[in-house]
Design a protein around this motif. Sequence first.
Motif, PDB file in Angstrom:
ATOM      1  N   THR A 156       0.829  -1.205   0.000  1.00 10.35           N
ATOM      2  CA  THR A 156       0.000   0.000   0.000  1.00 10.35           C
ATOM      3  C   THR A 156       0.863   1.255   0.000  1.00 10.35           C
ATOM      4  O   THR A 156       1.829   1.359   0.757  1.00 10.35           O
ATOM      5  CB  THR A 156      -0.920   0.019   1.234  1.00 10.35           C
ATOM      6  OG1 THR A 156      -1.783  -1.118   1.181  1.00 10.35           O
ATOM      7  CG2 THR A 156      -1.768   1.279   1.263  1.00 10.35           C
TER       8      THR A 156
ATOM      9  N   GLY B  67       0.812   4.548  -8.209  1.00  9.55           N
ATOM     10  CA  GLY B  67      -0.114   3.454  -8.001  1.00  9.55           C
ATOM     11  C   GLY B  67      -0.440   2.713  -9.287  1.00  9.55           C
ATOM     12  O   GLY B  67      -0.379   3.274 -10.372  1.00  9.55           O
TER      13      GLY B  67
ATOM     14  N   SER C 175      -7.178   3.888  -1.284  1.00  7.07           N
ATOM     15  CA  SER C 175      -5.721   3.842  -1.406  1.00  7.07           C
ATOM     16  C   SER C 175      -5.326   3.223  -2.735  1.00  7.07           C
ATOM     17  O   SER C 175      -6.185   2.847  -3.535  1.00  7.07           O
ATOM     18  CB  SER C 175      -5.109   3.033  -0.252  1.00  7.07           C
ATOM     19  OG  SER C 175      -5.442   3.577   1.005  1.00  7.07           O
ATOM     20  N   GLU C 176      -4.009   3.099  -2.934  1.00  2.28           N
ATOM     21  CA  GLU C 176      -3.473   2.464  -4.134  1.00  2.28           C
ATOM     22  C   GLU C 176      -2.334   1.530  -3.759  1.00  2.28           C
ATOM     23  O   GLU C 176      -1.673   1.715  -2.738  1.00  2.28           O
ATOM     24  CB  GLU C 176      -2.949   3.508  -5.125  1.00  2.28           C
ATOM     25  CG  GLU C 176      -4.013   4.363  -5.771  1.00  2.28           C
ATOM     26  CD  GLU C 176      -3.412   5.365  -6.744  1.00  2.28           C
ATOM     27  OE1 GLU C 176      -3.916   5.460  -7.874  1.00  2.28           O
ATOM     28  OE2 GLU C 176      -2.436   6.038  -6.369  1.00  2.28           O
TER      29      GLU C 176
ATOM     30  N   SER D 141      -6.318   0.601  -7.530  1.00  2.00           N
ATOM     31  CA  SER D 141      -6.981   1.260  -6.408  1.00  2.00           C
ATOM     32  C   SER D 141      -7.758   0.250  -5.572  1.00  2.00           C
ATOM     33  O   SER D 141      -8.224  -0.768  -6.084  1.00  2.00           O
ATOM     34  CB  SER D 141      -7.937   2.339  -6.928  1.00  2.00           C
ATOM     35  OG  SER D 141      -7.246   3.321  -7.666  1.00  2.00           O
TER      36      SER D 141
END
Length: 286
Positions: A131, A145, A247-248, A148
Amino acid sequence: MFKNCRKVLLAGIISISLVGTGYVGHDLISTPNVSAESASKNAPGHQKSAAATQLDEIIERGYIRIGMTGDYKPFTYLNPKTNEYEGYDVDAAKELGKDLGVEVRFVSTTWPDMLKDLQADKFDIAVGGVTRNTARQKNAYVSQGYISFGKVPLIRAEDKDKYLTIEDINKPSVRIGVNPGGTNESFVRQYLSNANVTVVQNNLDIPGLVADGTYDVMITDTVEAMLYARKDERLYAALTDKPFTNSEKGYMIPRGDFIYASYLEMWMDEMKLQGKFDALYKKWIE
Protein backbone atom coordinates in the motif's frame (compact mmCIF):
# COMPACT_ATOMS: atom_id res chain seq x y z
CA MET A 1 38.76 66.90 -7.14
CA PHE A 2 41.10 64.79 -9.31
CA LYS A 3 42.19 62.87 -6.20
CA ASN A 4 38.58 62.16 -5.28
CA CYS A 5 37.90 60.84 -8.79
CA ARG A 6 40.90 58.54 -8.52
CA LYS A 7 39.59 57.17 -5.20
CA VAL A 8 36.16 56.45 -6.68
CA LEU A 9 37.70 54.83 -9.76
CA LEU A 10 40.04 52.71 -7.64
CA ALA A 11 37.16 51.54 -5.42
CA GLY A 12 35.20 50.54 -8.53
CA ILE A 13 38.13 48.54 -9.90
CA ILE A 14 38.57 46.70 -6.57
CA SER A 15 34.83 45.89 -6.42
CA ILE A 16 34.86 44.45 -9.95
CA SER A 17 37.99 42.42 -9.15
CA LEU A 18 36.40 40.92 -6.04
CA VAL A 19 33.27 39.97 -7.96
CA GLY A 20 35.42 38.25 -10.56
CA THR A 21 37.17 36.17 -7.91
CA GLY A 22 33.89 35.09 -6.38
CA TYR A 23 34.31 37.08 -3.17
CA VAL A 24 32.06 39.99 -2.36
CA GLY A 25 32.07 41.71 0.99
CA HIS A 26 28.74 42.64 2.58
CA ASP A 27 29.85 46.27 2.76
CA LEU A 28 30.34 46.38 -1.03
CA ILE A 29 27.27 44.50 -2.37
CA SER A 30 24.17 43.70 -0.30
CA THR A 31 22.68 40.99 -2.61
CA PRO A 32 22.26 37.63 -0.75
CA ASN A 33 24.99 35.07 -1.46
CA VAL A 34 23.19 32.44 -3.59
CA SER A 35 25.16 29.38 -4.70
CA ALA A 36 23.94 27.51 -7.79
CA GLU A 37 25.98 24.48 -6.73
CA SER A 38 24.36 24.45 -3.29
CA ALA A 39 20.88 24.71 -4.80
CA SER A 40 21.63 21.79 -7.08
CA LYS A 41 22.82 19.62 -4.21
CA ASN A 42 19.65 20.32 -2.25
CA ALA A 43 17.26 19.79 -5.16
CA PRO A 44 14.54 17.13 -4.66
CA GLY A 45 15.57 13.77 -6.06
CA HIS A 46 19.20 14.83 -6.53
CA GLN A 47 21.64 11.95 -6.42
CA LYS A 48 25.17 12.77 -5.32
CA SER A 49 26.79 10.11 -7.47
CA ALA A 50 25.07 8.93 -10.62
CA ALA A 51 27.48 5.96 -10.74
CA ALA A 52 26.03 4.66 -7.46
CA THR A 53 22.61 3.81 -8.88
CA GLN A 54 21.19 0.42 -7.94
CA LEU A 55 19.81 0.09 -11.47
CA ASP A 56 23.33 -0.43 -12.84
CA GLU A 57 24.14 -2.87 -10.03
CA ILE A 58 21.11 -5.01 -10.89
CA ILE A 59 21.96 -5.11 -14.59
CA GLU A 60 25.64 -5.86 -13.94
CA ARG A 61 24.94 -8.73 -11.51
CA GLY A 62 22.39 -10.24 -13.90
CA TYR A 63 19.44 -10.67 -11.54
CA ILE A 64 16.95 -8.62 -9.53
CA ARG A 65 15.92 -9.56 -5.99
CA ILE A 66 12.15 -9.29 -5.49
CA GLY A 67 10.95 -9.12 -1.88
CA MET A 68 7.43 -10.41 -1.17
CA THR A 69 5.43 -12.02 1.62
CA GLY A 70 3.72 -14.80 -0.35
CA ASP A 71 0.59 -14.55 1.82
CA TYR A 72 -1.57 -11.98 0.08
CA LYS A 73 -3.75 -13.27 -2.73
CA PRO A 74 -4.18 -12.40 -5.55
CA PHE A 75 -0.95 -10.35 -5.55
CA THR A 76 1.49 -12.87 -4.08
CA TYR A 77 1.07 -16.45 -2.95
CA LEU A 78 3.72 -19.05 -2.17
CA ASN A 79 2.09 -22.26 -3.35
CA PRO A 80 3.10 -25.01 -0.88
CA LYS A 81 2.56 -27.73 -3.49
CA THR A 82 5.00 -26.27 -5.99
CA ASN A 83 7.05 -24.04 -3.65
CA GLU A 84 6.68 -21.36 -6.33
CA TYR A 85 5.32 -17.84 -6.05
CA GLU A 86 2.25 -16.98 -8.10
CA GLY A 87 -0.07 -14.00 -8.49
CA TYR A 88 -0.56 -10.60 -10.08
CA ASP A 89 2.66 -9.06 -8.79
CA VAL A 90 4.65 -12.23 -9.38
CA ASP A 91 3.82 -11.94 -13.08
CA ALA A 92 4.53 -8.20 -12.98
CA ALA A 93 7.95 -8.87 -11.40
CA LYS A 94 8.76 -11.30 -14.20
CA GLU A 95 7.87 -8.59 -16.72
CA LEU A 96 10.21 -6.23 -14.88
CA GLY A 97 13.04 -8.76 -15.07
CA LYS A 98 12.38 -9.28 -18.78
CA ASP A 99 12.54 -5.54 -19.41
CA LEU A 100 15.83 -5.29 -17.50
CA GLY A 101 17.21 -8.36 -19.24
CA VAL A 102 17.96 -10.08 -15.94
CA GLU A 103 16.89 -13.14 -13.94
CA VAL A 104 14.20 -12.73 -11.27
CA ARG A 105 14.94 -14.09 -7.80
CA PHE A 106 12.22 -13.97 -5.14
CA VAL A 107 13.15 -13.25 -1.53
CA SER A 108 10.79 -14.07 1.33
CA THR A 109 9.89 -11.32 3.79
CA THR A 110 7.05 -10.47 6.19
CA TRP A 111 4.86 -7.40 6.56
CA PRO A 112 6.46 -6.35 9.88
CA ASP A 113 9.98 -6.78 8.44
CA MET A 114 9.49 -5.64 4.83
CA LEU A 115 10.80 -2.08 5.19
CA LYS A 116 13.64 -3.15 7.47
CA ASP A 117 14.68 -5.89 5.04
CA LEU A 118 14.63 -3.44 2.13
CA GLN A 119 16.83 -1.01 4.03
CA ALA A 120 19.19 -3.88 4.93
CA ASP A 121 19.65 -4.58 1.19
CA LYS A 122 18.07 -8.04 1.31
CA PHE A 123 16.21 -7.26 -1.92
CA ASP A 124 16.05 -4.56 -4.58
CA ILE A 125 12.30 -3.95 -4.63
CA ALA A 126 9.28 -4.89 -2.49
CA VAL A 127 6.14 -5.98 -4.35
CA GLY A 128 2.99 -7.95 -3.62
CA GLY A 129 0.13 -5.66 -2.63
CA VAL A 130 2.22 -2.93 -0.97
CA THR A 131 0.00 0.00 0.00
CA ARG A 132 1.19 3.49 -0.88
CA ASN A 133 1.26 5.76 2.16
CA THR A 134 3.30 8.60 3.61
CA ALA A 135 4.57 6.48 6.49
CA ARG A 136 6.43 4.23 4.03
CA GLN A 137 7.47 7.17 1.85
CA LYS A 138 9.32 8.69 4.80
CA ASN A 139 11.74 5.77 4.80
CA ALA A 140 11.68 4.44 1.22
CA TYR A 141 10.52 5.38 -2.27
CA VAL A 142 7.02 4.16 -3.13
CA SER A 143 6.11 4.26 -6.80
CA GLN A 144 3.00 5.54 -8.52
CA GLY A 145 -0.11 3.45 -8.00
CA TYR A 146 -1.18 0.65 -10.32
CA ILE A 147 -4.46 -0.45 -8.72
CA SER A 148 -6.98 1.26 -6.41
CA PHE A 149 -8.63 -0.35 -3.39
CA GLY A 150 -10.04 0.33 0.07
CA LYS A 151 -10.34 -1.34 3.45
CA VAL A 152 -13.52 -3.42 3.86
CA PRO A 153 -14.88 -6.15 6.16
CA LEU A 154 -14.85 -9.75 4.99
CA ILE A 155 -17.66 -11.42 6.95
CA ARG A 156 -19.94 -14.44 6.86
CA ALA A 157 -22.70 -14.30 4.26
CA GLU A 158 -25.31 -14.74 6.99
CA ASP A 159 -24.07 -11.50 8.60
CA LYS A 160 -24.10 -9.36 5.44
CA ASP A 161 -26.57 -6.88 6.96
CA LYS A 162 -24.92 -6.88 10.38
CA TYR A 163 -21.53 -5.20 9.87
CA LEU A 164 -22.02 -2.18 7.63
CA THR A 165 -20.29 0.63 9.56
CA ILE A 166 -17.29 1.21 11.81
CA GLU A 167 -19.74 1.52 14.71
CA ASP A 168 -21.22 -1.91 13.93
CA ILE A 169 -17.78 -3.52 14.14
CA ASN A 170 -16.13 -1.46 16.88
CA LYS A 171 -17.68 -3.39 19.77
CA PRO A 172 -16.21 -5.77 22.39
CA SER A 173 -18.55 -8.50 21.20
CA VAL A 174 -17.12 -8.45 17.64
CA ARG A 175 -14.16 -10.78 17.07
CA ILE A 176 -11.63 -9.58 14.51
CA GLY A 177 -8.79 -11.58 13.00
CA VAL A 178 -5.97 -9.52 11.49
CA ASN A 179 -2.48 -10.20 10.12
CA PRO A 180 0.44 -8.43 11.80
CA GLY A 181 2.56 -5.52 10.67
CA GLY A 182 0.71 -4.18 7.64
CA THR A 183 -1.95 -1.61 6.85
CA ASN A 184 -4.76 -3.99 7.89
CA GLU A 185 -3.50 -4.05 11.46
CA SER A 186 -2.87 -0.29 11.40
CA PHE A 187 -6.49 0.30 10.38
CA VAL A 188 -7.82 -2.04 13.07
CA ARG A 189 -5.70 -0.44 15.79
CA GLN A 190 -6.77 3.05 14.78
CA TYR A 191 -10.49 2.60 14.17
CA LEU A 192 -11.56 -0.63 15.90
CA SER A 193 -9.86 -0.40 19.29
CA ASN A 194 -13.01 -1.47 21.16
CA ALA A 195 -13.37 -4.75 19.25
CA ASN A 196 -11.98 -8.11 20.33
CA VAL A 197 -8.85 -8.24 18.15
CA THR A 198 -6.64 -11.29 17.58
CA VAL A 199 -3.43 -11.13 15.55
CA VAL A 200 -3.13 -14.16 13.27
CA GLN A 201 0.39 -14.72 11.98
CA ASN A 202 -0.59 -16.31 8.66
CA ASN A 203 -2.85 -14.01 6.67
CA LEU A 204 -3.97 -16.94 4.51
CA ASP A 205 -5.66 -18.58 7.52
CA ILE A 206 -7.99 -15.71 8.44
CA PRO A 207 -10.73 -16.07 5.76
CA GLY A 208 -11.30 -19.70 6.73
CA LEU A 209 -11.42 -18.75 10.41
CA VAL A 210 -14.11 -16.17 9.64
CA ALA A 211 -16.08 -18.69 7.58
CA ASP A 212 -16.04 -21.31 10.36
CA GLY A 213 -17.09 -18.81 13.04
CA THR A 214 -13.81 -18.40 14.93
CA TYR A 215 -13.84 -14.69 14.05
CA ASP A 216 -16.63 -12.41 12.87
CA VAL A 217 -14.66 -9.97 10.72
CA MET A 218 -11.48 -9.77 8.70
CA ILE A 219 -10.48 -6.24 7.73
CA THR A 220 -8.69 -6.38 4.40
CA ASP A 221 -8.52 -4.79 0.96
CA THR A 222 -11.42 -4.89 -1.49
CA VAL A 223 -9.46 -7.05 -3.94
CA GLU A 224 -8.61 -9.75 -1.40
CA ALA A 225 -12.10 -9.69 0.17
CA MET A 226 -13.80 -10.20 -3.21
CA LEU A 227 -11.40 -13.00 -4.11
CA TYR A 228 -12.19 -15.02 -0.95
CA ALA A 229 -15.93 -14.32 -1.20
CA ARG A 230 -15.93 -15.74 -4.74
CA LYS A 231 -14.09 -18.86 -3.63
CA ASP A 232 -16.16 -19.57 -0.50
CA GLU A 233 -19.94 -19.10 -0.55
CA ARG A 234 -19.95 -18.85 3.25
CA LEU A 235 -18.14 -15.49 2.99
CA TYR A 236 -19.31 -12.03 1.95
CA ALA A 237 -17.22 -9.01 0.92
CA ALA A 238 -19.10 -6.04 2.38
CA LEU A 239 -18.97 -2.40 1.28
CA THR A 240 -16.76 -3.00 -1.76
CA ASP A 241 -18.57 -0.16 -3.55
CA LYS A 242 -18.02 2.21 -0.60
CA PRO A 243 -14.92 1.07 1.32
CA PHE A 244 -13.82 2.63 4.59
CA THR A 245 -10.67 4.03 2.94
CA ASN A 246 -9.30 4.78 -0.52
CA SER A 247 -5.72 3.84 -1.41
CA GLU A 248 -3.47 2.46 -4.13
CA LYS A 249 -0.95 -0.32 -4.47
CA GLY A 250 2.61 0.51 -5.51
CA TYR A 251 6.16 -0.86 -5.55
CA MET A 252 8.78 0.10 -2.96
CA ILE A 253 12.51 0.62 -3.50
CA PRO A 254 15.27 2.27 -1.43
CA ARG A 255 14.99 6.04 -1.36
CA GLY A 256 17.57 8.48 -2.72
CA ASP A 257 18.24 6.73 -6.04
CA PHE A 258 16.82 9.07 -8.68
CA ILE A 259 17.95 6.97 -11.66
CA TYR A 260 16.49 3.72 -10.33
CA ALA A 261 13.22 5.45 -9.34
CA SER A 262 12.94 7.14 -12.75
CA TYR A 263 13.38 3.81 -14.51
CA LEU A 264 10.73 2.17 -12.31
CA GLU A 265 8.21 4.91 -13.06
CA MET A 266 8.90 4.72 -16.82
CA TRP A 267 8.50 0.92 -16.75
CA MET A 268 5.16 1.26 -14.97
CA ASP A 269 4.00 3.85 -17.50
CA GLU A 270 4.85 1.41 -20.29
CA MET A 271 3.03 -1.43 -18.53
CA LYS A 272 -0.08 0.75 -18.48
CA LEU A 273 0.29 2.02 -22.05
CA GLN A 274 0.80 -1.46 -23.47
CA GLY A 275 -2.19 -2.87 -21.57
CA LYS A 276 -0.09 -5.30 -19.53
CA PHE A 277 -1.49 -4.22 -16.16
CA ASP A 278 -4.99 -4.60 -17.61
CA ALA A 279 -4.14 -8.13 -18.74
CA LEU A 280 -2.88 -9.01 -15.24
CA TYR A 281 -6.06 -7.59 -13.73
CA LYS A 282 -8.22 -9.79 -15.97
CA LYS A 283 -6.10 -12.86 -15.21
CA TRP A 284 -5.91 -12.56 -11.43
CA ILE A 285 -8.73 -10.31 -10.23
CA GLU A 286 -11.77 -10.32 -12.53
